[in-house]
Design a protein around this motif. Structure first.
Motif, PDB file in Angstrom:
ATOM      1  N   UNK A   1     -45.856  -4.851  19.098  1.00 59.42           N
ATOM      2  CA  UNK A   1     -44.502  -4.327  18.909  1.00 59.42           C
ATOM      3  C   UNK A   1     -43.655  -5.539  18.708  1.00 59.42           C
TER       4      UNK A   1
ATOM      5  N   UNK B   1     -41.882   4.820  17.676  1.00 65.81           N
ATOM      6  CA  UNK B   1     -42.038   6.148  18.041  1.00 65.81           C
ATOM      7  C   UNK B   1     -41.225   6.947  16.813  1.00 65.81           C
TER       8      UNK B   1
ATOM      9  N   UNK C   1     -40.036  -0.255  20.935  1.00 65.00           N
ATOM     10  CA  UNK C   1     -40.678   0.595  21.289  1.00 65.00           C
ATOM     11  C   UNK C   1     -40.213   2.130  20.743  1.00 65.00           C
ATOM     12  N   UNK C   2     -38.888   2.282  20.661  1.00 60.22           N
ATOM     13  CA  UNK C   2     -38.206   3.360  20.139  1.00 60.22           C
ATOM     14  C   UNK C   2     -38.407   3.392  18.480  1.00 60.22           C
TER      15      UNK C   2
ATOM     16  N   UNK D   1     -45.778  12.447  17.136  1.00 61.01           N
ATOM     17  CA  UNK D   1     -44.553  12.688  18.432  1.00 61.01           C
ATOM     18  C   UNK D   1     -43.472  13.728  17.950  1.00 61.01           C
TER      19      UNK D   1
ATOM     20  N   UNK E   1     -49.728  -5.580  23.424  1.00 59.58           N
ATOM     21  CA  UNK E   1     -48.298  -4.975  23.817  1.00 59.58           C
ATOM     22  C   UNK E   1     -48.357  -5.766  25.325  1.00 59.58           C
TER      23      UNK E   1
ATOM     24  N   UNK F   1     -36.411   6.894  23.899  1.00 62.51           N
ATOM     25  CA  UNK F   1     -36.755   6.297  25.144  1.00 62.51           C
ATOM     26  C   UNK F   1     -35.458   6.188  26.209  1.00 62.51           C
TER      27      UNK F   1
ATOM     28  N   UNK G   1     -37.713  -1.979  24.870  1.00 61.56           N
ATOM     29  CA  UNK G   1     -37.590  -0.778  24.605  1.00 61.56           C
ATOM     30  C   UNK G   1     -37.059  -0.307  23.262  1.00 61.56           C
TER      31      UNK G   1
ATOM     32  N   UNK H   1     -38.809   3.445  29.041  1.00 63.74           N
ATOM     33  CA  UNK H   1     -38.681   1.975  29.662  1.00 63.74           C
ATOM     34  C   UNK H   1     -38.432   1.960  31.177  1.00 63.74           C
TER      35      UNK H   1
ATOM     36  N   UNK I   1     -43.945  -6.195  29.465  1.00 69.37           N
ATOM     37  CA  UNK I   1     -42.574  -5.419  29.543  1.00 69.37           C
ATOM     38  C   UNK I   1     -42.092  -5.185  28.056  1.00 69.37           C
ATOM     39  N   UNK I   2     -42.623  -4.403  27.576  1.00 70.12           N
ATOM     40  CA  UNK I   2     -42.311  -4.155  25.900  1.00 70.12           C
ATOM     41  C   UNK I   2     -40.810  -3.904  25.840  1.00 70.12           C
TER      42      UNK I   2
ATOM     43  N   UNK J   1     -46.546   0.756  33.867  1.00 69.01           N
ATOM     44  CA  UNK J   1     -45.583  -0.025  32.768  1.00 69.01           C
ATOM     45  C   UNK J   1     -46.230   0.349  31.279  1.00 69.01           C
TER      46      UNK J   1
END
Lengths: 154, 238
Positions: free
Chosen positions: B139, B179, B175-176, A32, B166, A39, B172, A112, B169-170, A103
């Protein structure tokens, strides 16, 4: 009596060592981008709404956080919206599958993206194309096929 | 020249075995199973170590020779694991050397290696020999903690993180976090594999990617697995 009878200090020093990789990773691959923004949570930012082009279903299979450019393509543009009351919408399998694909694609693109945001986008596009009278006319036509008003009898 | 794909994670239950079995079939690769507990790829493939007098993987490492994979029908060929692997005095260097030699002698384009969770010698050796190390990562907090530790130790390895299980509705924040970790350690993220509640109830031995036609309820899952295989094939190309 020794100061470290169990040899714990020795164990701490030794630790675990990994052998060197025979094929170390190449630099400059698909990590990335460090300049990408974190997000975007649509729910937390009511001033933002998704763009007219949410990630396509096929993006799920191939999307990787390749670069700022590709991520930007999938990131919805923002537009203001007035937060209205919560509604219950009864979906169907096809819509549900579509929303799921959006999604998952959004997750890959670090978004999100809520189902509500996609639904709002769809509704705004729909409203631009069809005035309320058209919608009423559509369902009136459907009703006229049976000659009855209301739910057909089982 | 053969390329070695190692599926590894420092945490169990992240989807390594499922991913390894399917990846091996899609890549037409023999699967080398370094898992020693029941419930690994060998058992799921249909192999029963208790019915055999040999330990193909251990014997091949102990008396340097190339094992002959068991031939799979609508599933990958297999070099099965054995419970004795847990007590075997393996060194990471021996495992890495052995895998490289076997891959060259098998003359198959790909070899897939499934590993025991954690940083054991066999896992580290398989990682050292790999052209791509696929790291399945749900996650979830614990799994991301484990991933953080793994990336801190092995960021020079050719890792490919694949988010698995996954949900629709993962989270956020998780997820962040994933990343940020991938960015910090300069590791690529692969295609997503979604959560399928029915997957654990499946009892068939054949690979899902081998079902023809693919049952409708698995078609999306199979597409996701093929996307992971494609990401492995193209790893490092760009």
């Amino acid at each position: 009596m020794t100061s470290d009878p169990a040899g714990i200090e020795t164990l701490r020093v030794v630790g675990r060592s990994l052998p060197p990789p025979q094929k170390p990773k190449k630099r400059g691959h698909q990590a990335p981008n460090s300049e990408e923004t974190p997000v975007v949570d649509v729910r937390e930012e009511p001033q933002q709404a998704p763009s007219p082009e949410p990630p396509a279903a096929s993006a799920v299979a191939t999307a990787r956080p390749t670069s700022q450019g590709s991520a930007a393509k999938q990131r919805p543009a923002t537009a203001a919206f007035d937060k209205g009351p919560a509604k219950t919408i009864y979906s169907d399998t096809r819509i549900d599958d579509f929303l799921h694909q959006v999604r998952v694609g959004a997750t890959v693109a670090r978004l999100d993206l809520t189902h509500s945001a996609v639904w709002r986008l769809a509704m705004h596009e729909f409203m631009e194309r069809h005035p309320p009278a058209d919608v009423v006319h559509h369902f009136t036509q459907d009703a006229s096929k049976t000659g009855q008003i209301g739910r057909p009898k089982r | 020249m053969s390329k070695i794909v190692t599926v590894a994670a420092y945490k169990g239950g992240v989807g390594k075995t499922t991913l390894a079995l399917e990846l091996a079939y899609v890549l037409r690769a023999p699967l080398v199973d370094f898992e020693w507990d029941s419930g690994g790829a060998s058992r799921r493939w249909g192999y029963r170590h208790e019915r055999s007098t040999t330990r193909p993987l251990l014997d091949a490492l102990a008396h340097p020779r190339t094992p002959k994979p068991l031939v799979g029908h609508r599933k990958a060929d297999l070099v099965p694991g054995h419970p004795d692997l847990s007590d075997a005095a393996l060194s990471a260097e021996n495992v890495a050397t052995g895998l490289g030699k076997w891959a060259a002698e098998w003359e198959r384009p790909w070899v897939v290696v499934d590993t025991h969770p954690g940083g054991f010698a066999s896992t580290l050796g398989a990682m050292a020999a790999a052209d791509v190390v696929v790291v399945p990562t749900p996650l979830r907090s614990g799994e991301l903690d484990a991933l953080d530790g793994m990336l801190a130790e092995a960021s020079d390895y050719p890792l490919l993180i694949v988010p698995t299980m996954v949900p629709r509705s993962p989270s956020a924040s998780l997820n962040r976090r994933l990343w940020e970790m991938a960015r910090r350690y300069d590791i690529p993220l692969g295609p997503v594999v979604s959560w399928y509640a029915d997957l654990g109830e499946r009892q068939q031995r054949i690979a899902l990617t081998a079902t023809e036609p693919t049952p409708a309820r698995w078609s999306r899952y199979v597409d996701e697995l093929r996307a992971v295989a494609e990401a492995v094939r193209s790893y490092g190309d760009e």
